[in-house]
Design an enzyme around this catalytic site. Sequence first.
Site, PDB file in Angstrom:
ATOM      1  N   ASN A 170       0.843  -1.189   0.000  1.00 30.73           N
ATOM      2  CA  ASN A 170       0.000   0.000   0.000  1.00 30.73           C
ATOM      3  C   ASN A 170       0.881   1.243   0.000  1.00 30.73           C
ATOM      4  O   ASN A 170       1.923   1.272   0.649  1.00 30.73           O
ATOM      5  CB  ASN A 170      -0.915   0.039   1.231  1.00 30.73           C
ATOM      6  CG  ASN A 170      -1.945   1.149   1.095  1.00 30.73           C
ATOM      7  OD1 ASN A 170      -2.883   1.027   0.317  1.00 30.73           O
ATOM      8  ND2 ASN A 170      -1.750   2.243   1.809  1.00 30.73           N
ATOM      9  N   TYR A 174       0.494  10.411   3.956  1.00 28.17           N
ATOM     10  CA  TYR A 174       0.093  10.760   5.319  1.00 28.17           C
ATOM     11  C   TYR A 174       1.172  11.660   5.911  1.00 28.17           C
ATOM     12  O   TYR A 174       2.349  11.275   5.929  1.00 28.17           O
ATOM     13  CB  TYR A 174      -0.033   9.507   6.204  1.00 28.17           C
ATOM     14  CG  TYR A 174      -0.636   8.292   5.517  1.00 28.17           C
ATOM     15  CD1 TYR A 174      -1.997   8.216   5.231  1.00 28.17           C
ATOM     16  CD2 TYR A 174       0.184   7.214   5.165  1.00 28.17           C
ATOM     17  CE1 TYR A 174      -2.530   7.093   4.609  1.00 28.17           C
ATOM     18  CE2 TYR A 174      -0.344   6.094   4.541  1.00 28.17           C
ATOM     19  CZ  TYR A 174      -1.696   6.030   4.264  1.00 28.17           C
ATOM     20  OH  TYR A 174      -2.213   4.917   3.651  1.00 28.17           O
ATOM     21  N   ARG A 175       0.766  12.810   6.402  1.00 28.33           N
ATOM     22  CA  ARG A 175       1.754  13.760   6.929  1.00 28.33           C
ATOM     23  C   ARG A 175       2.505  13.167   8.122  1.00 28.33           C
ATOM     24  O   ARG A 175       1.974  12.317   8.845  1.00 28.33           O
ATOM     25  CB  ARG A 175       1.055  15.054   7.348  1.00 28.33           C
ATOM     26  CG  ARG A 175       0.203  14.866   8.583  1.00 28.33           C
ATOM     27  CD  ARG A 175      -0.213  16.208   9.168  1.00 28.33           C
ATOM     28  NE  ARG A 175      -0.889  16.021  10.422  1.00 28.33           N
ATOM     29  CZ  ARG A 175      -2.198  16.208  10.597  1.00 28.33           C
ATOM     30  NH1 ARG A 175      -2.966  16.589   9.599  1.00 28.33           N
ATOM     31  NH2 ARG A 175      -2.726  16.028  11.792  1.00 28.33           N
ATOM     32  N   TRP A 188      -1.826   8.458  10.036  1.00 33.82           N
ATOM     33  CA  TRP A 188      -2.779   7.755   9.176  1.00 33.82           C
ATOM     34  C   TRP A 188      -4.124   7.709   9.881  1.00 33.82           C
ATOM     35  O   TRP A 188      -4.290   7.210  10.982  1.00 33.82           O
ATOM     36  CB  TRP A 188      -2.300   6.393   8.695  1.00 33.82           C
ATOM     37  CG  TRP A 188      -1.533   5.516   9.620  1.00 33.82           C
ATOM     38  CD1 TRP A 188      -1.792   5.281  10.929  1.00 33.82           C
ATOM     39  CD2 TRP A 188      -0.384   4.736   9.278  1.00 33.82           C
ATOM     40  NE1 TRP A 188      -0.891   4.408  11.422  1.00 33.82           N
ATOM     41  CE2 TRP A 188      -0.017   4.043  10.440  1.00 33.82           C
ATOM     42  CE3 TRP A 188       0.337   4.533   8.097  1.00 33.82           C
ATOM     43  CZ2 TRP A 188       1.060   3.177  10.455  1.00 33.82           C
ATOM     44  CZ3 TRP A 188       1.405   3.669   8.120  1.00 33.82           C
ATOM     45  CH2 TRP A 188       1.759   3.007   9.279  1.00 33.82           C
ATOM     46  N   GLU A 231      -1.004   0.989  -5.092  1.00 34.85           N
ATOM     47  CA  GLU A 231      -1.027   2.297  -5.759  1.00 34.85           C
ATOM     48  C   GLU A 231       0.098   2.434  -6.797  1.00 34.85           C
ATOM     49  O   GLU A 231      -0.052   3.165  -7.779  1.00 34.85           O
ATOM     50  CB  GLU A 231      -0.923   3.430  -4.733  1.00 34.85           C
ATOM     51  CG  GLU A 231      -2.228   3.771  -4.011  1.00 34.85           C
ATOM     52  CD  GLU A 231      -2.568   2.839  -2.846  1.00 34.85           C
ATOM     53  OE1 GLU A 231      -1.770   1.922  -2.557  1.00 34.85           O
ATOM     54  OE2 GLU A 231      -3.641   3.021  -2.252  1.00 34.85           O
ATOM     55  N   ASP A 280      -4.828  22.292   8.777  1.00 36.10           N
ATOM     56  CA  ASP A 280      -5.159  21.203   7.853  1.00 36.10           C
ATOM     57  C   ASP A 280      -5.896  21.667   6.596  1.00 36.10           C
ATOM     58  O   ASP A 280      -6.267  22.836   6.475  1.00 36.10           O
ATOM     59  CB  ASP A 280      -5.999  20.156   8.603  1.00 36.10           C
ATOM     60  CG  ASP A 280      -5.530  18.749   8.308  1.00 36.10           C
ATOM     61  OD1 ASP A 280      -5.321  18.444   7.116  1.00 36.10           O
ATOM     62  OD2 ASP A 280      -5.373  17.963   9.257  1.00 36.10           O
TER      63      ASP A 280
HETATM   64  C1  LIG Z   1      -1.242  16.709   0.601  1.00 33.13           C
HETATM   65  C2  LIG Z   1      -2.026  15.582   1.206  1.00 33.13           C
HETATM   66  C3  LIG Z   1      -1.873  15.288   2.547  1.00 33.13           C
HETATM   67  C4  LIG Z   1      -2.596  14.247   3.122  1.00 33.13           C
HETATM   68  N1  LIG Z   1      -2.413  13.978   4.446  1.00 33.13           N
HETATM   69  C5  LIG Z   1      -3.046  12.912   4.993  1.00 33.13           C
HETATM   70  C6  LIG Z   1      -2.804  12.558   6.347  1.00 33.13           C
HETATM   71  O1  LIG Z   1      -2.039  13.204   7.051  1.00 33.13           O
HETATM   72  N2  LIG Z   1      -3.448  11.472   6.851  1.00 33.13           N
HETATM   73  C7  LIG Z   1      -4.301  10.709   6.091  1.00 33.13           C
HETATM   74  O2  LIG Z   1      -4.839   9.718   6.585  1.00 33.13           O
HETATM   75  N3  LIG Z   1      -4.578  11.050   4.803  1.00 33.13           N
HETATM   76  C8  LIG Z   1      -3.959  12.127   4.238  1.00 33.13           C
HETATM   77  N4  LIG Z   1      -4.195  12.454   2.935  1.00 33.13           N
HETATM   78  C9  LIG Z   1      -5.170  11.677   2.163  1.00 33.13           C
HETATM   79  C10 LIG Z   1      -4.615  10.327   1.759  1.00 33.13           C
HETATM   80  O3  LIG Z   1      -3.377  10.471   1.108  1.00 33.13           O
HETATM   81  C11 LIG Z   1      -5.578   9.590   0.836  1.00 33.13           C
HETATM   82  O4  LIG Z   1      -6.763   9.347   1.549  1.00 33.13           O
HETATM   83  C12 LIG Z   1      -5.014   8.283   0.294  1.00 33.13           C
HETATM   84  O5  LIG Z   1      -6.008   7.649  -0.476  1.00 33.13           O
HETATM   85  C13 LIG Z   1      -4.584   7.361   1.413  1.00 33.13           C
HETATM   86  O6  LIG Z   1      -4.107   6.164   0.879  1.00 33.13           O
HETATM   87  P1  LIG Z   1      -4.765   4.786   1.310  1.00 33.13           P
HETATM   88  O7  LIG Z   1      -6.168   4.823   0.754  1.00 33.13           O
HETATM   89  O8  LIG Z   1      -3.931   3.746   0.663  1.00 33.13           O
HETATM   90  O9  LIG Z   1      -4.747   4.746   2.792  1.00 33.13           O
HETATM   91  C14 LIG Z   1      -3.493  13.496   2.345  1.00 33.13           C
HETATM   92  C15 LIG Z   1      -3.639  13.799   0.997  1.00 33.13           C
HETATM   93  C16 LIG Z   1      -2.919  14.833   0.421  1.00 33.13           C
HETATM   94  C17 LIG Z   1      -3.098  15.125  -1.041  1.00 33.13           C
HETATM   95 MN   LIG Z   2      -4.472   2.098  -0.569  1.00 35.87          MN
END
Ligand SMILES: Cc1cc2nc3c(=O)[nH]c(=O)nc-3n(C[C@H](O)[C@H](O)[C@H](O)COP(=O)(O)O)c2cc1C
Ligand SMILES: [Mn+2]
Length: 502
Positions: A170, A174-175, A188, A231, A280
């Site tokens: 995966n 996530y920041r 996350w 991804e 945020d």
């Molecule tokens: C700039 C940016 C920052 C993000 N920060 C976070 C974060 O801190 N925590 C989080 O859970 N998702 C964050 N997201 C959203 C996730 O990247 C997004 O939901 C992604 O689909 C997560 O991958 P996953 O579905 O494989 O978990 C962010 C997205 C962007 C574009």
């Molecule tokens: Mn995913």
Amino acid sequence: MAPPADLRDWIALLEREGELVRVTAEVDADLEITEINDRVVKAGGPALLFENVRGARHPLLINQFGSERRMSLAFDTPSLDHVARKLEDVLEMQPPQGLVEKVKGLQKLKSIADSLPKRVRSGVCQEVVLTGDGVDLDLLPIQRCWPGDPAPFITLPAVITHDPRSGVRNVGMYRMQKVDRRTTYMHWQIHKDGRADYLLADGRLELAVALGLDPISAYSASAPLPKHIDEFMLAGFLKGSPVEVVPGKTVSVDVPANAEIVLEGYIERDELGLEGPFGDHTGFYTAAEPFPVFHVTALTMRRDAIYPSIVVGKPPQEDAWLGKATERIFLPAVRMTVPEIVDFDLPVAGAFHNCCIVSIRKAFPGHAKKVMHAIWGLGMLSLTKSIVVVDEHVNVHDYEQVFFYVGANVDPKRDVVLTEGPLDHLDHAPSLQFVGGKLGIDATAKSPAEGAREWPPEIEMSDAVKELVSGRWGEYGIVLDAGARDGSIGHSSQPLRRLLRR
Ligand SMILES: Cc1cc2nc3c(=O)[nH]c(=O)nc-3n(C[C@H](O)[C@H](O)[C@H](O)COP(=O)(O)O)c2cc1C
Ligand SMILES: [Mn+2]
């Protein structure tokens, strides 16, 4: 042409296209870059490469995604809708008829087979390898974005984990709040795949974080794919060439060979720290909450590595375009499940989860309500707080048009659905975190079967008179802009884009 192969390639392309400014003046990663970038993003300005960030050895790239033109350059495509079509082509594959179609079908299948990440022998991401005490996040120009942030945050990472049961990779964005030279938190949220991998791990979960990827691979980390889909496979498909990976130096996780910087390390199941608050993408500070602690065991990088960053905040910000890419690219997948959907729009001001406007080919009484519930059951769209449904001829991207139909076509008692369900982790409005109210507005034309009186016809000029006036326009001696002359004013297809450029 092909999409950029790595961040260097991408920066060179941006520079050739007049889409990048190198800033040589010394700047501070503490707040100053945010304010500079904010002004540039809001003015529709270029990507910025800060070459001299106080106290840091490496330059910082920001606003690489901040316009529709740059998104199209990143994907090497005339528009994001073209990217969607490529995906639609594969999703809508039918059994081929005849030889020509069979050959085309095989080509499509090959494009999927070629999308799988590929292991290579070595990668530039490991030109420099720092381990143990040599790991030092202070080398990187990590931004503290907003005045209320307690620390610097890594904001544009591709976090790579594996499902401990299935082994499936995966990649998520996530920041990561910096704690010290070798430690960060991992933000996350509860609905995310990375967190699920962590919860499935018995004790320690190894992971890697890639920073400074080619733009498609970086985008793919933000794409809301179902958990069992890697991804990096989507990235390979969209790039037309596989993501190349090499084994990590200190973890059993493969890392993208072309990354500028990689952080390898682990998270212990029960080790949490108080993360945040953080300015945020909701436009508010999200409150401090416990999140896992990430221990960095290796910092590997290219020589002269470039550190990528992004600032989220009150919309619109640069991340609007990552969200718009997802909205366009995922439309075919949404249509696979709910084929009556014509188009949808997630307004940037709605921070993506607050509002979804959807147009449908309405075929039966209650159809709009069926579609609302379908969306509330669909992947990450299930977190959508409010949904507006309009008929197929309404342009969902033209918010004035949508507002017109919400006003004109709705009897609030009959056409508004109030229900409840899961909400975005970051939504501060509901009484409880994670669950709360949902609003659906059916702004389609109603039939007597739905309890409406006879629906009046909408006003339209006849084609004959429109043609007559267009033909004679010169005779009238009235000068207007192009849109008004051909009768299309008020139906602009790109109000959002204009807004974002302002
Ligand atoms: C700039 C940016 C920052 C993000 N920060 C976070 C974060 O801190 N925590 C989080 O859970 N998702 C964050 N997201 C959203 C996730 O990247 C997004 O939901 C992604 O689909 C997560 O991958 P996953 O579905 O494989 O978990 C962010 C997205 C962007 C574009
Ligand atoms: Mn995913």
